[in-house]
Scaffold this motif. Structure first.
Motif, PDB file in Angstrom:
ATOM      1  N   ALA A 233       0.830  -1.241  -0.108  1.00  0.00           N
ATOM      2  CA  ALA A 233      -0.008  -0.035   0.054  1.00  0.00           C
ATOM      3  C   ALA A 233       1.048   1.211   0.061  1.00  0.00           C
ATOM      4  O   ALA A 233       2.035   1.267   0.434  1.00  0.00           O
ATOM      5  CB  ALA A 233      -0.746   0.108   1.316  1.00  0.00           C
ATOM      6  N   ALA A 234       0.225   2.358  -0.328  1.00  0.00           N
ATOM      7  CA  ALA A 234       0.993   3.649  -0.420  1.00  0.00           C
ATOM      8  C   ALA A 234       0.561   4.198   1.112  1.00  0.00           C
ATOM      9  O   ALA A 234      -0.352   3.957   1.652  1.00  0.00           O
ATOM     10  CB  ALA A 234       0.600   4.601  -1.179  1.00  0.00           C
ATOM     11  N   VAL A 235       1.571   4.919   1.576  1.00  0.00           N
ATOM     12  CA  VAL A 235       1.028   5.837   2.857  1.00  0.00           C
ATOM     13  C   VAL A 235       0.479   7.342   2.728  1.00  0.00           C
ATOM     14  O   VAL A 235       1.259   7.831   1.892  1.00  0.00           O
ATOM     15  CB  VAL A 235       2.435   5.738   3.715  1.00  0.00           C
ATOM     16  N   GLY A 236      -0.372   7.575   3.268  1.00  0.00           N
ATOM     17  CA  GLY A 236      -1.208   8.907   3.078  1.00  0.00           C
ATOM     18  C   GLY A 236      -0.955   9.540   4.609  1.00  0.00           C
ATOM     19  O   GLY A 236      -0.581   8.888   5.549  1.00  0.00           O
ATOM     20  N   ALA A 237      -1.378  10.818   4.603  1.00  0.00           N
ATOM     21  CA  ALA A 237      -1.687  11.444   5.760  1.00  0.00           C
ATOM     22  C   ALA A 237      -2.715  12.596   5.522  1.00  0.00           C
ATOM     23  O   ALA A 237      -2.944  12.938   4.495  1.00  0.00           O
ATOM     24  CB  ALA A 237      -0.143  12.322   5.978  1.00  0.00           C
ATOM     25  N   SER A 238      -2.914  13.001   6.699  1.00  0.00           N
ATOM     26  CA  SER A 238      -4.120  14.101   6.606  1.00  0.00           C
ATOM     27  C   SER A 238      -3.408  15.428   6.696  1.00  0.00           C
ATOM     28  O   SER A 238      -2.144  15.399   6.931  1.00  0.00           O
ATOM     29  CB  SER A 238      -4.969  14.033   7.976  1.00  0.00           C
ATOM     30  N   ARG A 239      -4.316  16.343   6.401  1.00  0.00           N
ATOM     31  CA  ARG A 239      -3.689  17.863   6.454  1.00  0.00           C
ATOM     32  C   ARG A 239      -3.153  18.370   7.867  1.00  0.00           C
ATOM     33  O   ARG A 239      -1.839  18.949   7.718  1.00  0.00           O
ATOM     34  CB  ARG A 239      -4.506  19.104   6.072  1.00  0.00           C
ATOM     35  N   SER A 240      -3.699  18.037   8.652  1.00  0.00           N
ATOM     36  CA  SER A 240      -2.959  18.339  10.085  1.00  0.00           C
ATOM     37  C   SER A 240      -1.714  17.653  10.463  1.00  0.00           C
ATOM     38  O   SER A 240      -0.816  18.174  11.034  1.00  0.00           O
ATOM     39  CB  SER A 240      -4.072  18.001  11.386  1.00  0.00           C
ATOM     40  N   ALA A 241      -1.705  16.350   9.783  1.00  0.00           N
ATOM     41  CA  ALA A 241      -0.261  15.666   9.971  1.00  0.00           C
ATOM     42  C   ALA A 241       1.098  16.233   8.902  1.00  0.00           C
ATOM     43  O   ALA A 241       2.003  16.474   9.636  1.00  0.00           O
ATOM     44  CB  ALA A 241      -0.271  14.259   9.632  1.00  0.00           C
ATOM     45  N   VAL A 242       0.517  17.005   7.963  1.00  0.00           N
ATOM     46  CA  VAL A 242       1.320  17.268   7.109  1.00  0.00           C
ATOM     47  C   VAL A 242       1.756  18.940   7.518  1.00  0.00           C
ATOM     48  O   VAL A 242       2.845  19.215   7.467  1.00  0.00           O
ATOM     49  CB  VAL A 242       0.689  17.419   5.479  1.00  0.00           C
ATOM     50  N   ASP A 243       0.873  19.656   7.837  1.00  0.00           N
ATOM     51  CA  ASP A 243       0.908  21.280   8.443  1.00  0.00           C
ATOM     52  C   ASP A 243       1.867  21.076   9.597  1.00  0.00           C
ATOM     53  O   ASP A 243       2.555  21.743   9.812  1.00  0.00           O
ATOM     54  CB  ASP A 243      -0.347  21.737   8.839  1.00  0.00           C
ATOM     55  N   ALA A 244       1.866  19.727  10.404  1.00  0.00           N
ATOM     56  CA  ALA A 244       2.509  19.864  11.841  1.00  0.00           C
ATOM     57  C   ALA A 244       3.966  19.399  11.408  1.00  0.00           C
ATOM     58  O   ALA A 244       4.932  19.443  11.990  1.00  0.00           O
ATOM     59  CB  ALA A 244       1.963  18.808  12.778  1.00  0.00           C
ATOM     60  N   GLY A 245       4.277  19.208   9.987  1.00  0.00           N
ATOM     61  CA  GLY A 245       5.489  18.874   9.582  1.00  0.00           C
ATOM     62  C   GLY A 245       6.011  17.369   9.802  1.00  0.00           C
ATOM     63  O   GLY A 245       7.037  16.985   9.701  1.00  0.00           O
ATOM     64  N   ARG A 247       4.770  14.688   8.001  1.00  0.00           N
ATOM     65  CA  ARG A 247       4.711  13.987   6.865  1.00  0.00           C
ATOM     66  C   ARG A 247       5.228  14.920   5.473  1.00  0.00           C
ATOM     67  O   ARG A 247       4.573  16.392   5.719  1.00  0.00           O
ATOM     68  CB  ARG A 247       3.884  13.031   6.521  1.00  0.00           C
ATOM     69  N   PRO A 248       5.321  14.710   4.508  1.00  0.00           N
ATOM     70  CA  PRO A 248       5.768  15.672   3.256  1.00  0.00           C
ATOM     71  C   PRO A 248       4.543  15.938   2.681  1.00  0.00           C
ATOM     72  O   PRO A 248       3.345  15.099   2.723  1.00  0.00           O
ATOM     73  CB  PRO A 248       6.768  14.673   2.107  1.00  0.00           C
ATOM     74  N   HIS A 249       4.416  16.958   1.944  1.00  0.00           N
ATOM     75  CA  HIS A 249       3.064  17.373   1.438  1.00  0.00           C
ATOM     76  C   HIS A 249       2.700  16.327   0.298  1.00  0.00           C
ATOM     77  O   HIS A 249       1.319  16.152   0.038  1.00  0.00           O
ATOM     78  CB  HIS A 249       3.091  18.708   0.763  1.00  0.00           C
ATOM     79  N   ALA A 250       3.572  15.701  -0.430  1.00  0.00           N
ATOM     80  CA  ALA A 250       3.226  14.738  -1.362  1.00  0.00           C
ATOM     81  C   ALA A 250       2.139  13.649  -0.782  1.00  0.00           C
ATOM     82  O   ALA A 250       1.644  12.991  -1.663  1.00  0.00           O
ATOM     83  CB  ALA A 250       4.597  14.309  -2.064  1.00  0.00           C
ATOM     84  N   ASP A 251       2.397  13.450   0.664  1.00  0.00           N
ATOM     85  CA  ASP A 251       1.580  12.367   1.054  1.00  0.00           C
ATOM     86  C   ASP A 251       0.036  12.738   1.554  1.00  0.00           C
ATOM     87  O   ASP A 251      -0.785  12.127   2.060  1.00  0.00           O
ATOM     88  CB  ASP A 251       2.071  11.967   2.476  1.00  0.00           C
ATOM     89  N   GLN A 252      -0.077  14.233   1.478  1.00  0.00           N
ATOM     90  CA  GLN A 252      -1.465  14.807   1.863  1.00  0.00           C
ATOM     91  C   GLN A 252      -2.702  14.415   0.909  1.00  0.00           C
ATOM     92  O   GLN A 252      -2.529  14.435  -0.181  1.00  0.00           O
ATOM     93  CB  GLN A 252      -1.280  16.142   1.939  1.00  0.00           C
ATOM     94  N   VAL A 253      -3.555  13.472   1.662  1.00  0.00           N
ATOM     95  CA  VAL A 253      -4.997  13.323   1.097  1.00  0.00           C
ATOM     96  C   VAL A 253      -5.950  14.300   1.354  1.00  0.00           C
ATOM     97  O   VAL A 253      -6.238  14.879   2.581  1.00  0.00           O
ATOM     98  CB  VAL A 253      -5.185  11.861   1.451  1.00  0.00           C
TER      99      VAL A 253
END
Lengths: 325, 251
Positions: A233-245, A247-253
């Motif tokens: 599977a691919a790994v994704g993240a929520s915006r809050s996780a990306v904005d907190a730094g 995960r990279p933005h490329a992971d944002q769903v």
């Protein structure tokens, strides 16, 4: 009178990418009711055999443009494709809506002074005109859009059109074309840094495991990654996780990130903000793991588990391991 | 250096979308509008360039209804110098090809070294206007950049693509569209807001442009039936995996 529907072969690191097969099939969906044939345009180095194999997906012809060295500038590619589209009298050009496809589509449409139907999930022909269905507002709504002039450029959302199995033995006739002349306005690609070789793209993944604010910190994504690698599977993240730094933005769903529609989406510690739900709401099956039973994510999840993700995710990994053996 | 940033007024991403009575666009009742989030990155990038080179002049151009002066003033309050509104109450229904033709007419004849866009507007998500406008103006264009450096008449930009990072080099004038990650947009300071209020916004008419695509219908996505709770805690994963295999058939 137009002669064909042209599909763009996306090449990544010197190979025709499988998203091309979806584009060729989608071109076929338009070509058949229009009474036209399917052609493909392949820009790359030594790709004649791969171009011929596009016949298995329905391409009668493949126009190959030989390039060596650095890939041509997007604008130069667009002029080349426009030349081929004109020469082949294309009624429509279909591209995969990858990051580069999403750039080439409007560049090509502007070169051809054509309309552009971006990131479509459905295609049909009505009264001889191309009609598309596509999400807007990151998936909060869908629009049906008709091309009122011809030709038209269409980009197709990854996974929205089935490539299916290729027809054995079918090959496309190979024709050659030249790259359009270089111009001063072409942005030159001066570098490419390959990242995460073989990493599964979020938009192309069959399964996505995603982590949100409930992950509590970047170091904890290891449990998500372990489960993801077990499931291919691919790994994704929520915006809050990306904005907190974390995960990279490329992971944002989600809105201001990627809109995805995998077969299985596993949301871990994601509450389900409206922007996130828009971006993953078209997944076939949604699993939510969250300790708050009131989290909005449970309203869209097919299967919810109320619990601490730090207990549930490793347990899920173990259980998947068991059934995979 | 002269920079032009094209911006759009869009519904806030918090908006719950409903289809309007015309059946082709959203119901705008109670919708809160904002400067398109991706355009904020473009505006911020221009301001950062100006902070390094004080002689820089930044012009924001917005094609939209009269109310778009609010989003133009947001950009001015952040630090842009001049605002231009191409006023058209029917702007939101126009297709990207028409919008790019309207924008390029408004840009032609102005002096600029950089033309910046957001990578897409978060309403129609087309991501087409930047590339189309740049092509009409015969400019180099790179979409979705997350790094930009300028030196001696050229620009170097980077962007993430599937499988890696691409670097591009283009002579100025050049055009780029901004992806999230290019920078962290600032909030306008009170002083900027006060100053922006007093600025005169140049107003233009949209002129003629033909739409090559037309929206016929807008509808809501299928409602998900969701809501099934398999169980609580780590013990529930056994049943979860069984359901994923036997019922959903996704494992």
């Amino acid at each position: 009178m137009a002669g064909c529907v042209l599909a763009y072969a996306e090449c990544r690191e010197g190979k025709i990418h499988p998203s091309t097969f979806e584009a060729v099939r989608a071109a076929g969906l338009l070509a058949e009711p229009l009474g036209l044939s399917v052609a493909a345009i392949v820009i790359g180095d030594g790709l004649d055999d791969d171009a011929g194999a596009l016949g298995g997906y329905g391409a009668a012809k493949a126009v190959v443009v030989e390039t060596t060295g650095a890939p041509p500038a997007p604008s130069r590619w667009a002029r080349t494709a426009a030349d081929v589209a004109r020469a082949e009298q294309a009624a429509a050009v279909v591209l995969p809506a990858s990051i580069t496809g999403k750039e080439l589509g409007p560049l090509l449409a502007a070169e051809l002074d054509a309309g552009y139907l971006p990131d479509v999930t459905g295609l049909s022909v009505e009264d001889g005109a191309v009609v598309s269905k596509r999400p807007v507002y990151a998936g909060k709504a869908f629009v049906t859009v008709k091309a009122v002039s011809s030709p038209v450029v269409v980009s197709i959302r990854p996974k929205a059109f089935a490539a299916g199995e290729p027809e054995a033995g079918a090959t496309a006739e190979i024709a050659k074309a030249e790259l359009a002349a270089e111009e001063a306005r072409d942005a030159k690609q001066t570098g490419f840094e390959s990242k995460g070789g073989g990493k599964i793209e979020l938009t192309e993944a069959d399964i996505i495991v995603s982590g949100g604010r409930g992950m509590k910190g970047p170091e904890n994504y290891e449990i998500i990654e372990t489960l993801a690698s077990l499931l291919d599977a691919a790994v994704g993240a929520s915006r809050s996780a990306v904005d907190a730094g974390w995960r990279p933005h490329a992971d944002q769903v989600g809105q201001t990130g990627k809109t995805v529609s995998p077969d299985l989406y596993i949301a871990c510690g994601i509450s389900g903000a409206i922007q996130h739900l828009a971006g993953m709401g078209s997944s076939k099956t949604i699993v939510a793991i969250n300790k708050d039973p009131e989290a909005p994510i449970f309203k869209v999840a097919d299967y919810g588990v109320v619990g601490d993700l730090f207990d549930c995710v490793p347990a899920l990994t173990e259980e998947v391991k068991k059934v995979k053996e | 250096m002269n920079i032009i940033v094209c911006i759009k007024r869009v519904p806030d991403t918090e908006t719950r979308i409903k289809v309007g009575e015309d059946g082709v666009a959203i119901d705008v009742t109670g919708v809160n509008y904002v400067l398109n989030p991706y355009d904020e990155y473009a505006v911020e990038e221009a301001i950062r360039i100006k902070e390094k080179d004080k002689s820089t002049k930044i012009t924001v151009i917005c094609y939209g209804p009269g109310e778009s002066t609010k989003e133009i003033r947001t950009a001015l309050a952040m630090g842009c110098d001049d605002g231009v509104l191409i006023k058209d109450e029917g702007a939101s229904a126009r297709s990207p090809d028409a919008v790019s033709s309207i924008l390029s007419s408004a840009i032609e004849g102005r002096e600029y070294d950089l033309l910046l866009f957001g990578k897409q507007a978060v309403d129609d998500d087309a991501g087409a206007v930047g590339a189309m406008t740049a092509t009409r103006l015969k400019l180099p264009f790179v979409a979705s950049i997350n790094a930009l450096e300028l030196s001696e008449g050229k620009a170097v930009a980077k962007r993430d693509v599937e499988g890696g990072v691409q670097t591009f080099e283009a002579p100025l004038p050049a055009s780029f569209s901004a992806q999230k990650g290019l920078n962290e947009p600032r909030l306008p300071a009170l002083k900027g807001i006060m100053k922006a209020k007093k600025k005169k916004i140049e107003e233009l008419g949209p002129g003629e442009a033909e739409d090559k695509i037309r929206v016929q219908k807008m509808e809501m996505p299928e409602q998900r039936s969701g809501g099934k709770i398999v169980g609580e805690g780590a013990e529930a994963v056994v049943e979860l995996v069984r359901l994923l295999r036997e019922e959903a058939k996704v494992l």
